[in-house]
Write a protein that holds these residues in place. Structure first.
Motif, PDB file in Angstrom:
ATOM      1  N   MET A   1      55.581  56.560  55.992  1.00 29.94           N
ATOM      2  CA  MET A   1      55.528  57.996  56.310  1.00 29.94           C
ATOM      3  C   MET A   1      55.334  58.175  57.807  1.00 29.94           C
ATOM      4  N   ASN A   2      56.070  59.107  58.378  1.00 34.95           N
ATOM      5  CA  ASN A   2      55.938  59.425  59.795  1.00 34.95           C
ATOM      6  C   ASN A   2      54.924  60.545  59.996  1.00 34.95           C
ATOM      7  N   ILE A   3      54.051  60.376  60.985  1.00 33.47           N
ATOM      8  CA  ILE A   3      53.034  61.374  61.309  1.00 33.47           C
ATOM      9  C   ILE A   3      53.181  61.779  62.763  1.00 33.47           C
ATOM     10  N   LEU A   4      53.221  63.074  63.000  1.00 32.95           N
ATOM     11  CA  LEU A   4      53.271  63.595  64.362  1.00 32.95           C
ATOM     12  C   LEU A   4      51.844  63.678  64.904  1.00 32.95           C
ATOM     13  N   ILE A   5      51.617  63.152  66.097  1.00 31.52           N
ATOM     14  CA  ILE A   5      50.283  63.227  66.682  1.00 31.52           C
ATOM     15  C   ILE A   5      50.346  63.911  68.049  1.00 31.52           C
ATOM     16  N   ALA A   6      49.307  64.710  68.322  1.00 32.69           N
ATOM     17  CA  ALA A   6      49.231  65.445  69.582  1.00 32.69           C
ATOM     18  C   ALA A   6      47.854  65.185  70.199  1.00 32.69           C
ATOM     19  N   GLN A  66      56.184  65.457  57.794  1.00 41.61           N
ATOM     20  CA  GLN A  66      55.527  66.482  56.993  1.00 41.61           C
ATOM     21  C   GLN A  66      54.150  66.858  57.541  1.00 41.61           C
ATOM     22  N   LEU A  67      53.595  65.991  58.388  1.00 41.82           N
ATOM     23  CA  LEU A  67      52.198  66.131  58.786  1.00 41.82           C
ATOM     24  C   LEU A  67      52.028  65.926  60.289  1.00 41.82           C
ATOM     25  N   ALA A  68      51.219  66.799  60.908  1.00 40.46           N
ATOM     26  CA  ALA A  68      50.829  66.634  62.308  1.00 40.46           C
ATOM     27  C   ALA A  68      49.311  66.531  62.377  1.00 40.46           C
ATOM     28  N   VAL A  69      48.824  65.672  63.273  1.00 35.58           N
ATOM     29  CA  VAL A  69      47.385  65.537  63.498  1.00 35.58           C
ATOM     30  C   VAL A  69      47.110  65.792  64.977  1.00 35.58           C
ATOM     31  N   GLY A  70      46.221  66.772  65.245  1.00 33.99           N
ATOM     32  CA  GLY A  70      45.842  67.072  66.631  1.00 33.99           C
ATOM     33  C   GLY A  70      44.466  66.519  66.918  1.00 33.99           C
ATOM     34  N   GLY A  71      43.995  66.834  68.056  1.00 37.36           N
ATOM     35  CA  GLY A  71      44.334  67.898  68.977  1.00 37.36           C
ATOM     36  C   GLY A  71      43.646  69.208  68.568  1.00 37.36           C
ATOM     37  N   ASP A  72      43.650  70.135  69.526  1.00 37.31           N
ATOM     38  CA  ASP A  72      43.059  71.438  69.235  1.00 37.31           C
ATOM     39  C   ASP A  72      44.046  72.313  68.470  1.00 37.31           C
ATOM     40  N   ILE A 207      47.272  74.580  46.813  1.00 39.53           N
ATOM     41  CA  ILE A 207      48.313  75.138  47.686  1.00 39.53           C
ATOM     42  C   ILE A 207      49.521  74.214  47.763  1.00 39.53           C
ATOM     43  N   ILE A 208      49.293  72.919  47.957  1.00 37.62           N
ATOM     44  CA  ILE A 208      50.409  71.975  48.050  1.00 37.62           C
ATOM     45  C   ILE A 208      51.152  71.881  46.720  1.00 37.62           C
ATOM     46  N   SER A 209      50.425  72.009  45.621  1.00 38.46           N
ATOM     47  CA  SER A 209      51.053  71.918  44.297  1.00 38.46           C
ATOM     48  C   SER A 209      52.032  73.055  44.039  1.00 38.46           C
ATOM     49  N   SER A 210      51.994  74.093  44.861  1.00 40.67           N
ATOM     50  CA  SER A 210      52.964  75.185  44.708  1.00 40.67           C
ATOM     51  C   SER A 210      54.383  74.713  45.007  1.00 40.67           C
ATOM     52  N   GLY A 211      54.509  73.598  45.751  1.00 41.70           N
ATOM     53  CA  GLY A 211      55.825  73.088  46.117  1.00 41.70           C
ATOM     54  C   GLY A 211      56.475  73.854  47.260  1.00 41.70           C
ATOM     55  N   LYS A 212      55.729  74.763  47.905  1.00 43.61           N
ATOM     56  CA  LYS A 212      56.305  75.593  48.959  1.00 43.61           C
ATOM     57  C   LYS A 212      55.858  75.192  50.363  1.00 43.61           C
ATOM     58  N   LYS A 243      48.588  63.358  48.730  1.00 45.11           N
ATOM     59  CA  LYS A 243      49.017  64.591  48.077  1.00 45.11           C
ATOM     60  C   LYS A 243      50.400  65.009  48.555  1.00 45.11           C
ATOM     61  N   LEU A 244      50.669  64.881  49.843  1.00 44.93           N
ATOM     62  CA  LEU A 244      51.982  65.249  50.364  1.00 44.93           C
ATOM     63  C   LEU A 244      53.082  64.393  49.758  1.00 44.93           C
ATOM     64  N   ASN A 245      52.827  63.144  49.572  1.00 48.75           N
ATOM     65  CA  ASN A 245      53.836  62.248  49.014  1.00 48.75           C
ATOM     66  C   ASN A 245      54.211  62.623  47.587  1.00 48.75           C
ATOM     67  N   GLY A 246      53.296  63.312  46.904  1.00 46.40           N
ATOM     68  CA  GLY A 246      53.599  63.688  45.526  1.00 46.40           C
ATOM     69  C   GLY A 246      53.845  65.160  45.340  1.00 46.40           C
ATOM     70  N   GLY A 247      53.540  65.987  46.360  1.00 46.45           N
ATOM     71  CA  GLY A 247      53.571  67.418  46.123  1.00 46.45           C
ATOM     72  C   GLY A 247      54.361  68.251  47.094  1.00 46.45           C
ATOM     73  N   MET A 248      55.041  67.629  48.055  1.00 44.53           N
ATOM     74  CA  MET A 248      55.782  68.434  49.025  1.00 44.53           C
ATOM     75  C   MET A 248      57.148  68.805  48.489  1.00 44.53           C
ATOM     76  N   ASN A 249      57.614  69.975  48.892  1.00 48.21           N
ATOM     77  CA  ASN A 249      58.983  70.335  48.570  1.00 48.21           C
ATOM     78  C   ASN A 249      59.933  69.759  49.601  1.00 48.21           C
ATOM     79  N   GLU A 250      61.180  69.635  49.247  1.00 51.10           N
ATOM     80  CA  GLU A 250      62.160  69.057  50.172  1.00 51.10           C
ATOM     81  C   GLU A 250      62.504  70.092  51.236  1.00 51.10           C
TER      82      GLU A 250
END
Length: 250
Positions: A1-6, A66-72, A207-212, A243-250
């Motif tokens: 999985m790719n993660i964006l970091i700031a 799908q995910l970014a980690v900051g930072g402020d 919220i993630i389980s909504s698929g949205k 959770k993202l790996n199992g619950g994100m929408n495309e």
């Protein structure tokens, strides 16, 4: 999985949140089992050249991030603006309502919401408890306090379900100061009260389980303040990834 970091905290009055991705990477090298790829972005460059927002969107889409980690918390502005979506809702877990209209032209972690009002149809704040400031409210912004989340959970879940049901897309942002400082003290602006980790994870799962949810960021972990909490932060991010790996929408 790719993660964006700031590694960025110029948007905050208090330094230290730029170290969060570094602490995450250090713990991953010790405890990580799954394969993660950390992709760094330069927010300072985003600030000086608006065209870089479209480049950021291309980077996120090409790498299926799908995910970014900051930072402020100001990084939410840059990520959200780079990923325009119709009929979208911004849901923020935060001890503060980061909305001070016309306070400053520069995007900061305490005023970034004003700059995103044109981007989202609805903005929801969950866990707010900053009693120090009173300000005008905006018709797009709905605020639920930490007291609501702790003592009116069923009602909040019903109201959230209605809002989410009316939206096509959700951007989810998690400010670590939504947690009680008795459980997680490494944040730049700790506020008395808050919710426990299990309750936060419960709401996030719903919220993630909504698929949205099309994107999620985690911000404002500051290892320079309080108990370092790096292991807890690492475990929290791992839980979100699971959770993202199992619950994100495309």
């Amino acid at each position: 999985m790719n993660i964006l970091i700031a590694k960025y905290d110029d948007g905050s009055r208090i330094p230290g949140a730029r170290l969060a991705p570094i602490k995450l990477y250090e713990k991953y090298k010790i405890y990580g089992r799954e394969e993660l790829n950390f992709i760094s972005i330069d927010i300072r460059q985003m600030r000086t050249e608006e065209k870089n927002l479209s480049k950021l969107g291309e980077l996120i889409n090409e790498n299926k991030i799908q995910l970014a980690v900051g930072g402020d918390h100001s990084i939410t502005y840059y990520c959200a603006e780079s990923l325009p979506k119709s009929n979208s809702c911004l849901i923020i877990f935060d001890a503060h309502l980061d909305y001070f209209p016309n306070a400053e032209k520069e995007i900061k972690n305490w005023n970034f919401i004003e700059f995103l009002l044109h981007t989202f149809s609805k903005i929801i704040i969950l866990g707010e408890r900053n009693f120090e400031y009173s300000r005008e409210k905006h018709e797009k912004i709905t605020v639920f306090s930490s007291v609501d989340l702790n003592f009116r959970m069923d009602n909040i879940l019903d109201e959230l379900a209605k809002i989410i049901g009316s939206m096509e897309n959700i951007y989810l942002s998690i400010d670590m100061d939504v947690l009680s400082s008795s459980e997680f003290s490494s944040v730049s602006y700790p506020v008395i009260g808050g919710i426990q980790m299990e309750r936060l994870l419960f709401f996030i799962d719903k919220i993630i389980s909504s698929g949205k949810v099309y994107f999620l960021d985690i911000v404002e972990y500051n290892p320079m303040i309080g108990t370092e909490n790096s292991e807890l932060f690492f475990q929290f991010v791992k839980r979100i990834i699971h959770k993202l790996n199992g619950g994100m929408n495309e």
